[in-house]
Design a protein around this motif. Structure first.
Motif, short mmCIF file in Angstrom:
data_model
loop_
_atom_site.label_atom_id
_atom_site.label_comp_id
_atom_site.label_asym_id
_atom_site.label_seq_id
_atom_site.Cartn_x
_atom_site.Cartn_y
_atom_site.Cartn_z
N LEU A 1 0.83 -1.20 0.00
CA LEU A 1 0.00 0.00 0.00
C LEU A 1 0.86 1.26 0.00
CD1 LEU A 1 -2.86 -0.79 2.57
CD2 LEU A 1 -3.06 -0.56 0.08
N PRO A 2 0.45 2.28 -0.74
CA PRO A 2 1.19 3.56 -0.67
C PRO A 2 1.14 4.15 0.74
CG PRO A 2 -0.32 3.51 -2.55
CD PRO A 2 -0.65 2.32 -1.71
N GLY A 3 2.16 4.94 1.06
CA GLY A 3 2.24 5.50 2.40
C GLY A 3 1.08 6.41 2.75
N TYR A 4 0.61 7.19 1.78
CA TYR A 4 -0.49 8.11 2.10
C TYR A 4 -1.78 7.36 2.38
CZ TYR A 4 -1.87 7.51 -2.82
OH TYR A 4 -2.25 6.99 -4.03
N VAL A 5 -1.94 6.16 1.79
CA VAL A 5 -3.11 5.34 2.09
C VAL A 5 -3.02 4.82 3.52
CG1 VAL A 5 -4.38 3.24 1.48
CG2 VAL A 5 -3.44 4.70 -0.32
N ASP A 6 -1.84 4.33 3.91
CA ASP A 6 -1.64 3.90 5.30
C ASP A 6 -1.96 5.02 6.27
OD1 ASP A 6 -0.82 1.40 4.49
OD2 ASP A 6 1.32 1.84 4.62
N LEU A 7 -1.48 6.22 5.94
CA LEU A 7 -1.69 7.36 6.82
C LEU A 7 -3.17 7.74 6.89
CD1 LEU A 7 0.09 9.18 8.55
CD2 LEU A 7 0.27 10.75 6.63
#
Length: 309
Positions: free
Chosen positions: A64-70
Motif C-alpha cells: 500500500l502507498p504510504g499516504y493510504v496507510d496514513l
C-alpha cells in the motif's frame, strides 16, 4: 532571509499541531468552563492507535502507498479518540458539572495519569519508531525546505480548522454549542439537549487531537506513552494566549506560539551562543504564558465565555 523563512515554516508546522490540540481545550472550556487536562493524552492515544494501525497494514498489505496507510490510520484514530473522550466525559466529568472548580481539575489530572498508565501497559515504556510513510525528498519553498509530511500536516490542519469554523458558525449543532456556551439553562428551555451538545464537543475536540497525534508521530518519527504531556501543556498555553473559549483565538494562539518557539530556538539561540537554543525551546511557551497572564489575562482575542453566576 532563507533562514528566517525556514524558521517560519517550521513554526507554522509546529503551530498547526498546537492549534488543533488547543481547539479541544478551548471548546470544552467554552461550553463547560472546564479545563480538560487529559486532552493531551487523547493526542497520545491517537498517535499510538495510528501507529498500531500502520504496523498492521504494513504487515498485512505491504504494497500500500504510504499516504493510504496514513489516511487509514487517521480514519481509525479519530473515532477511537472520540470514544475515549466520550467515556471520559460520561464517567469522570458529567457528575462534577456543578461541583467546585477544583474537583473537575483534580479529576482531569487523575484521568491523564490513568490514560498514560493504560498506554504504558498496552504499548510499553520505550519510545516506538513511527515508520516513514511519505517520500523524504524535501520541497523547496522560497529558499527553505519542507518535507511532504509537513505539507500534508499543514493541509490537514487547515481543512480541520475551516471545517470546525463551518460547523460552529453554519450548522444546527454549532448554534446549539454557542447557545449552551452562552447559557445552558436558557438553551435547555429552548429545546437544546445540553448533554448531547457537551458530548459532541468532547468528541470533536478528540477528533482534532487524533489528527494532530498521528501527524505528530509521522513528523517526528517516534511516539511514547508520555507523548501528550508537553504538547498538551503548550497547547493549553496557546489557548490562553489566543483567548480561552475562543476558537479563533486557539487557532491564532497555536500558530503564533509555534512561530515564537521556532524563532526563539533559532535566533535567541544564536544570540546567546547556543545557551538558549533548540534544547531550551520548551521554555518559550511558558514565558509567553506568563507575559500574557500579566499583561492581558483574557488573551489576544479575549475570552468568549458568558458569566453564568
Amino acid at each position: 532571509m532563507d533562514t528566517f523563512i525556514q524558521q517560519i515554516l517550521n513554526g507554522l508546522v509546529l503551530g498547526s499541531m498546537y492549534a488543533l490540540i488547543a481547539l479541544g481545550y478551548t471548546m470544552v472550556y467554552g461550553v463547560l468552563n472546564l479545563i480538560n487536562f487529559a486532552h493531551g493524552d487523547v493526542l497520545m492515544i491517537g498517535a499510538m492507535v495510528g501507529l498500531t494501525v500502520i504496523n498492521l497494514l504494513q504487515s498485512m498489505y505491504p504494497g500500500l502507498p504510504g499516504y493510504v496507510d496514513l489516511a487509514i490510520a487517521i480514519a481509525v484514530a479519530v473515532p477511537a479518540c472520540m470514544l475515549v473522550n466520550i467515556i471520559i466525559e460520561r464517567v469522570a466529568y458529567r457528575r462534577l458539572r456543578n461541583a467546585p472548580r477544583l474537583a473537575p481539575l483534580i479529576t482531569a489530572i487523575g484521568v491523564s495519569m490513568l490514560l498514560q498508565t493504560f498506554a504504558m501497559m498496552i504499548w510499553g515504556r520505550s519510545p516506538l519508531p513511527f515508520p516513514p510513510l511519505l517520500s523524504t525528498e524535501p520541497i523547496m519553498i522560497g529558499g527553505a525546505l519542507i518535507s511532504q509530511t509537513q505539507v500534508l500536516l499543514l493541509v490537514l490542519a487547515a481543512l480541520a480548522m475551516f471545517g470546525l469554523v463551518f460547523l460552529v458558525e453554519r450548522t444546527k449543532m454549532g448554534r446549539a454549542m454557542r447557545a449552551v456556551a452562552e447559557n445552558p439553562r436558557v438553551a435547555g428551555l429552548m429545546g437544546v439537549n445540553s448533554d448531547r451538545v457537551i458530548v459532541a464537543t468532547f468528541a470533536i475536540g478528540a477528533g482534532l487531537a487524533a489528527v494532530a497525534g498521528v501527524m505528530w508521530g509521522a513528523n517526528y518519527a517516534s511516539v511514547t506513552f508520555t507523548l501528550g504531556v508537553l504538547p498538551g501543556m503548550k497547547a493549553f498555553c496557546a489557548a490562553v494566549l489566543g483567548g480561552i473559549g475562543n476558537i479563533y483565538g486557539a487557532m491564532i494562539g497555536g500558530i503564533l506560539l509555534g512561530i515564537i518557539e521556532s524563532l526563539g530556538a533559532g535566533y535567541i539561540g544564536d544570540l546567546t551562543g547556543g545557551f538558549l537554543g533548540s534544547h531550551y525551546q520548551d521554555i518559550f511557551a511558558f514565558v509567553v504564558l506568563i507575559i500574557v497572564l500579566t499583561v492581558r489575562p483574557s488573551g489576544i482575542m479575549g475570552e468568549r465565555v458568558a458569566d453564568r453566576a
